[in-house]
Structures are given as structure tokens and as C-alpha cells.
Design a protein around this motif. Structure first.
Motif, PDB file in Angstrom:
ATOM      1  N   PHE A  26       0.818  -1.202   0.000  1.00  0.00           N
ATOM      2  CA  PHE A  26       0.000   0.000   0.000  1.00  0.00           C
ATOM      3  C   PHE A  26       0.856   1.258   0.000  1.00  0.00           C
ATOM      4  N   ALA A  27       0.240   2.361  -0.369  1.00  0.00           N
ATOM      5  CA  ALA A  27       0.932   3.656  -0.397  1.00  0.00           C
ATOM      6  C   ALA A  27       1.211   4.128   1.022  1.00  0.00           C
ATOM      7  N   ALA A  28       1.966   5.197   1.100  1.00  0.00           N
ATOM      8  CA  ALA A  28       2.274   5.806   2.392  1.00  0.00           C
ATOM      9  C   ALA A  28       0.993   6.304   3.047  1.00  0.00           C
ATOM     10  N   THR A  29       1.015   6.386   4.364  1.00  0.00           N
ATOM     11  CA  THR A  29      -0.122   6.907   5.107  1.00  0.00           C
ATOM     12  C   THR A  29       0.209   8.322   5.561  1.00  0.00           C
ATOM     13  N   GLY A  30      -0.691   9.247   5.288  1.00  0.00           N
ATOM     14  CA  GLY A  30      -0.489  10.640   5.675  1.00  0.00           C
ATOM     15  C   GLY A  30      -0.565  11.556   4.473  1.00  0.00           C
ATOM     16  N   ASN A  31       0.091  12.708   4.570  1.00  0.00           N
ATOM     17  CA  ASN A  31       0.065  13.704   3.502  1.00  0.00           C
ATOM     18  C   ASN A  31       1.477  14.039   3.047  1.00  0.00           C
ATOM     19  N   LYS A  40      -2.945  13.096  -0.299  1.00  0.00           N
ATOM     20  CA  LYS A  40      -3.309  12.194   0.792  1.00  0.00           C
ATOM     21  C   LYS A  40      -2.933  10.763   0.443  1.00  0.00           C
ATOM     22  N   ASP A  41      -2.294  10.075   1.385  1.00  0.00           N
ATOM     23  CA  ASP A  41      -1.842   8.697   1.225  1.00  0.00           C
ATOM     24  C   ASP A  41      -1.147   8.503  -0.129  1.00  0.00           C
ATOM     25  N   THR A  59       4.089  11.864   6.102  1.00  0.00           N
ATOM     26  CA  THR A  59       3.711  10.463   5.941  1.00  0.00           C
ATOM     27  C   THR A  59       4.546   9.581   6.858  1.00  0.00           C
ATOM     28  N   ASP A  60       4.350   8.281   6.720  1.00  0.00           N
ATOM     29  CA  ASP A  60       5.129   7.314   7.485  1.00  0.00           C
ATOM     30  C   ASP A  60       6.254   6.692   6.652  1.00  0.00           C
TER      31      ASP A  60
END
Length: 95
Positions: A26-31, A40-41, A59-60
């Protein structure tokens, strides 16, 4: 009875793998904010334009700033999660 145990073991192993693997795809979480525009993500490559850019990584994941468009060329900088930077790069990649 042995077939049931073998089948049950295979089902448990498959379920464990199914739950463990998707997180890495999955993509990164956050902005990810590039020149004031939020994503976003985010996931993939983003153009920053030819001028100096302000990159804010909320993001993370790590964000890689590339010298050329389409995330080619040399990595100019790596922006850690939670940090911001001014960049002379032309594109940003985040997983």
C-alpha cells in the motif's frame, strides 16, 4: 484425520500470509505536500516543477527527491517522515 490437519495447516498459513503481505504494497499513510498542494496517502512519482520546491513529508515513509522529471536521475535529497525541505529536484517518489 491427517488430511484435516494438513488442510487446516495450509489454510492457516495462507491466511497469515494474506494478512501480512498487503501492508507493504500500500501507499504511504499521511500527507505529502509539494509546493502547498497536498497528496493524501501518496504513492508513486510526483512532479515538483523546475523551480525550487518546498516538500513537507507528513507520511510514514521516506520521500526521495530526484534531479529529473518522472523520478529519473540522481537522488538529490531524502525527506524523513515529519520533516520538510527546500529542493532543487524535479520530482518526488514515495512508496
Amino acid at each position: 484425520m491427517r488430511r484435516i490437519a494438513t488442510t487446516l495447516g495450509a489454510v492457516v498459513a495462507a491466511a497469515t500470509m494474506a494478512l501480512a503481505l498487503p501492508g507493504s504494497a500500500f501507499a504511504a499513510t499521511g500527507n505529502l505536500v509539494i509546493n502547498g498542494i497536498g497528496h493524501k496517502d501518496p504513492g508513486g512519482c510526483y512532479s515538483t516543477g523546475p523551480l525550487v520546491s518546498i516538500i513537507v513529508n507528513q507520511t510514514d515513509r521516506l520521500a526521495y527527491i530526484y534531479s529529473d522529471a518522472d523520478c529519473f536521475g540522481e537522488v538529490q535529497a531524502i525527506v524523513q517522515p515529519g520533516l520538510a525541505t527546500l529542493s532543487f529536484g524535479s520530482s518526488v517518489f514515495i512508496r
